[in-house]
Design a protein around this motif. Sequence first.
Motif, PDB file in Angstrom:
ATOM      1  N   MET A  13      13.827  37.780   0.081  1.00 28.25           N
ATOM      2  CA  MET A  13      12.995  36.607  -0.191  1.00 28.25           C
ATOM      3  C   MET A  13      12.377  35.997   0.989  1.00 28.25           C
ATOM      4  O   MET A  13      12.937  36.035   1.873  1.00 28.25           O
ATOM      5  CB  MET A  13      13.585  35.701  -0.794  1.00 28.25           C
ATOM      6  CG  MET A  13      14.370  35.772  -2.149  1.00 28.25           C
ATOM      7  SD  MET A  13      15.426  34.291  -2.876  1.00 28.25           S
ATOM      8  CE  MET A  13      14.160  33.656  -3.822  1.00 28.25           C
ATOM      9  N   ALA A  14      11.147  35.792   1.065  1.00 28.17           N
ATOM     10  CA  ALA A  14      10.461  35.069   2.321  1.00 28.17           C
ATOM     11  C   ALA A  14      11.090  33.863   2.540  1.00 28.17           C
ATOM     12  O   ALA A  14      11.333  33.583   3.915  1.00 28.17           O
ATOM     13  CB  ALA A  14       8.972  34.981   1.834  1.00 28.17           C
ATOM     14  N   THR A  15      11.567  33.044   1.385  1.00 29.53           N
ATOM     15  CA  THR A  15      11.939  31.694   1.817  1.00 29.53           C
ATOM     16  C   THR A  15      13.302  31.608   0.884  1.00 29.53           C
ATOM     17  O   THR A  15      13.256  31.542  -0.283  1.00 29.53           O
ATOM     18  CB  THR A  15      11.286  30.479   1.274  1.00 29.53           C
ATOM     19  OG1 THR A  15       9.936  30.708   1.841  1.00 29.53           O
ATOM     20  CG2 THR A  15      11.831  29.210   1.794  1.00 29.53           C
ATOM     21  N   PRO A  16      14.567  32.059   1.316  1.00 27.88           N
ATOM     22  CA  PRO A  16      15.809  31.982   0.717  1.00 27.88           C
ATOM     23  C   PRO A  16      15.909  30.636   0.230  1.00 27.88           C
ATOM     24  O   PRO A  16      15.535  29.577   0.821  1.00 27.88           O
ATOM     25  CB  PRO A  16      16.908  32.557   1.603  1.00 27.88           C
ATOM     26  CG  PRO A  16      15.976  33.096   2.795  1.00 27.88           C
ATOM     27  CD  PRO A  16      14.696  32.495   2.755  1.00 27.88           C
ATOM     28  N   PRO A  17      17.062  30.609  -0.761  1.00 28.22           N
ATOM     29  CA  PRO A  17      17.329  29.081  -1.282  1.00 28.22           C
ATOM     30  C   PRO A  17      18.079  28.301  -0.214  1.00 28.22           C
ATOM     31  O   PRO A  17      18.625  28.769   0.785  1.00 28.22           O
ATOM     32  CB  PRO A  17      18.604  29.499  -2.479  1.00 28.22           C
ATOM     33  CG  PRO A  17      18.380  31.015  -2.491  1.00 28.22           C
ATOM     34  CD  PRO A  17      17.804  31.450  -1.480  1.00 28.22           C
ATOM     35  N   ALA A  18      17.932  27.123  -0.217  1.00 27.79           N
ATOM     36  CA  ALA A  18      18.410  25.901   0.797  1.00 27.79           C
ATOM     37  C   ALA A  18      19.919  25.699   0.412  1.00 27.79           C
ATOM     38  O   ALA A  18      20.712  25.508   1.342  1.00 27.79           O
ATOM     39  CB  ALA A  18      17.654  24.807   0.499  1.00 27.79           C
ATOM     40  N   VAL A  19      20.467  26.058  -0.632  1.00 25.84           N
ATOM     41  CA  VAL A  19      22.007  25.966  -0.762  1.00 25.84           C
ATOM     42  C   VAL A  19      22.627  26.783  -1.862  1.00 25.84           C
ATOM     43  O   VAL A  19      21.801  27.181  -2.776  1.00 25.84           O
ATOM     44  CB  VAL A  19      22.138  24.372  -1.311  1.00 25.84           C
ATOM     45  CG1 VAL A  19      21.134  24.235  -2.407  1.00 25.84           C
ATOM     46  CG2 VAL A  19      23.563  23.880  -1.493  1.00 25.84           C
ATOM     47  N   MET A  20      23.848  27.027  -1.514  1.00 23.31           N
ATOM     48  CA  MET A  20      24.655  27.775  -2.660  1.00 23.31           C
ATOM     49  C   MET A  20      25.949  27.123  -2.643  1.00 23.31           C
ATOM     50  O   MET A  20      26.554  27.023  -1.755  1.00 23.31           O
ATOM     51  CB  MET A  20      24.911  29.457  -2.185  1.00 23.31           C
ATOM     52  CG  MET A  20      25.817  29.950  -3.190  1.00 23.31           C
ATOM     53  SD  MET A  20      26.036  31.848  -3.123  1.00 23.31           S
ATOM     54  CE  MET A  20      27.034  32.012  -1.519  1.00 23.31           C
ATOM     55  N   VAL A  21      26.469  26.901  -3.894  1.00 23.99           N
ATOM     56  CA  VAL A  21      27.955  26.295  -4.195  1.00 23.99           C
ATOM     57  C   VAL A  21      28.381  27.438  -5.137  1.00 23.99           C
ATOM     58  O   VAL A  21      27.918  28.002  -5.830  1.00 23.99           O
ATOM     59  CB  VAL A  21      27.696  25.054  -5.335  1.00 23.99           C
ATOM     60  CG1 VAL A  21      29.256  24.761  -5.597  1.00 23.99           C
ATOM     61  CG2 VAL A  21      26.796  24.011  -4.455  1.00 23.99           C
ATOM     62  N   SER A  22      29.546  28.031  -4.267  1.00 22.60           N
ATOM     63  CA  SER A  22      30.293  29.119  -4.625  1.00 22.60           C
ATOM     64  C   SER A  22      31.722  28.903  -5.252  1.00 22.60           C
ATOM     65  O   SER A  22      32.195  28.370  -4.513  1.00 22.60           O
ATOM     66  CB  SER A  22      30.016  30.391  -3.629  1.00 22.60           C
ATOM     67  OG  SER A  22      30.542  31.438  -4.266  1.00 22.60           O
ATOM     68  N   ALA A  23      32.243  29.507  -6.244  1.00 22.27           N
ATOM     69  CA  ALA A  23      33.543  29.255  -6.663  1.00 22.27           C
ATOM     70  C   ALA A  23      34.498  29.912  -6.182  1.00 22.27           C
ATOM     71  O   ALA A  23      34.231  30.846  -5.547  1.00 22.27           O
ATOM     72  CB  ALA A  23      33.567  29.547  -8.191  1.00 22.27           C
ATOM     73  N   SER A  24      35.604  29.082  -5.943  1.00 23.30           N
ATOM     74  CA  SER A  24      36.710  29.655  -5.369  1.00 23.30           C
ATOM     75  C   SER A  24      38.039  28.957  -6.066  1.00 23.30           C
ATOM     76  O   SER A  24      37.728  28.384  -7.321  1.00 23.30           O
ATOM     77  CB  SER A  24      37.085  29.531  -3.837  1.00 23.30           C
ATOM     78  OG  SER A  24      38.180  29.968  -3.489  1.00 23.30           O
ATOM     79  N   ALA A  25      39.239  29.331  -5.822  1.00 20.77           N
ATOM     80  CA  ALA A  25      40.267  28.537  -6.605  1.00 20.77           C
ATOM     81  C   ALA A  25      41.448  27.869  -5.801  1.00 20.77           C
ATOM     82  O   ALA A  25      41.684  28.284  -4.916  1.00 20.77           O
ATOM     83  CB  ALA A  25      40.695  29.457  -7.654  1.00 20.77           C
ATOM     84  N   MET A  26      42.053  27.077  -6.513  1.00 20.09           N
ATOM     85  CA  MET A  26      43.390  26.473  -5.777  1.00 20.09           C
ATOM     86  C   MET A  26      44.340  27.542  -5.467  1.00 20.09           C
ATOM     87  O   MET A  26      45.132  27.399  -4.786  1.00 20.09           O
ATOM     88  CB  MET A  26      44.109  25.432  -6.864  1.00 20.09           C
ATOM     89  CG  MET A  26      44.570  26.309  -8.183  1.00 20.09           C
ATOM     90  SD  MET A  26      44.372  25.289  -9.596  1.00 20.09           S
ATOM     91  CE  MET A  26      44.643  26.507 -10.755  1.00 20.09           C
TER      92      MET A  26
END
Length: 306
Positions: free
Chosen positions: A101-114
């Motif tokens: 992408m020329a302009t990648p997304p500004a933010v990623m929220v990514s799952a992990s776990a306890m």
Amino acid sequence: MQILITGATGFVGRALCQHLHGQGHQLLVVSRKPDDAQASIGVPVTAARSAVDFADRQVDGVVNLAGEPIFNRRWSDSQKERLMQSRIEATRDIGQLCSRMATPPAVMVSASAMGWYGDHGSHEVTEQTPPADTRKFDHRLCQRWEEEALALAGEPMRVACIRIGLVLDRDGGMLKPMLPMFRLGLGGRVGDGRQYMPWIHRHDLVRIIDFLLQREGADGIWNAGAPNPVTNAEFTRTVAGALNRPAFFVMPAAVLRPVLGEMSELLLGGARMKPARLEEAGFTFDYPHLEQAMAAIVEGRGDRAL
Ligand SMILES: NC(=O)c1ccc[n+]([C@@H]2O[C@H](COP(=O)([O-])OP(=O)(O)OC[C@H]3O[C@@H](n4cnc5c(N)ncnc54)[C@H](OP(=O)(O)O)[C@@H]3O)[C@@H](O)[C@H]2O)c1
């Protein structure tokens, strides 16, 4: 915003999509069955098999939830590989998208776990606490998953990884098979019941994801559990109490270990995980106490404020 979501057809993803759609966002979803995605999510989405298929679209934010379910089957070597690879591949697919992408997304929220923390007995655990045992599979799974996600961080994309507690609502996750058993009076504690169970109402988890998407500068690791985690014995009492049923039974560790193998440690150990960073950032939980959360779930008003 245009928000890309992996795992959107799942228990958390469906509620997230409904919430984000209600806020006026447009949703791009990655699914192994793109033709069925909209029907299972229940709100308008554009679906594709790979994140890369959206390379010609504008994507403002990403939420990465996809992965083989943890409790699907016993953790054989091949199942462990599936658990690991499904998460690594979904996250790398987002990396591929960003690189095209020329302009990648500004933010990623990514799952992990306890499960990143492992068994910490009754000690309080915050984002600063080291893992109990780096050799355990659940720790290694979360660690690799977070590494893959955090490797995508950089100008302009910030990445926030959420270490999620047990997600509670009536139509999925752990409560779905559990509630009928408790309704029949067949509920009971697991092992000695002293192990901690960080939990979170799905409604609050969706709000946390939204909060982290919007909050400038929010990156790194965030614990996504309610501020009042409970022991397994308290959890059992509270679920049974919400249903007005007794919970006399005990599932002894000696029975569980041979049946579930290594996976039994998820039920027999735990962490008293506190959402320290979210509280510092001023996030307020609609369901900070399990009694309230269970009452809402049993009465079917879990999504009241979404
Ligand atoms: N629920 C919890 O209590 C909990 C607690 C801690 C962490 N988490 C994590 O949070 C994420 C979301 O949880 P959830 O309960 O919503 O999960 P879920 O209901 O199991 O949904 C996960 C989604 O991932 C996709 N998926 C499943 N198996 C896959 C595979 N082998 N390869 C690639 N994609 C696969 C599926 O989407 P498609 O079929 O559309 O491809 C599915 O809808 C998960 O990664 C989970 O590990 C959940």
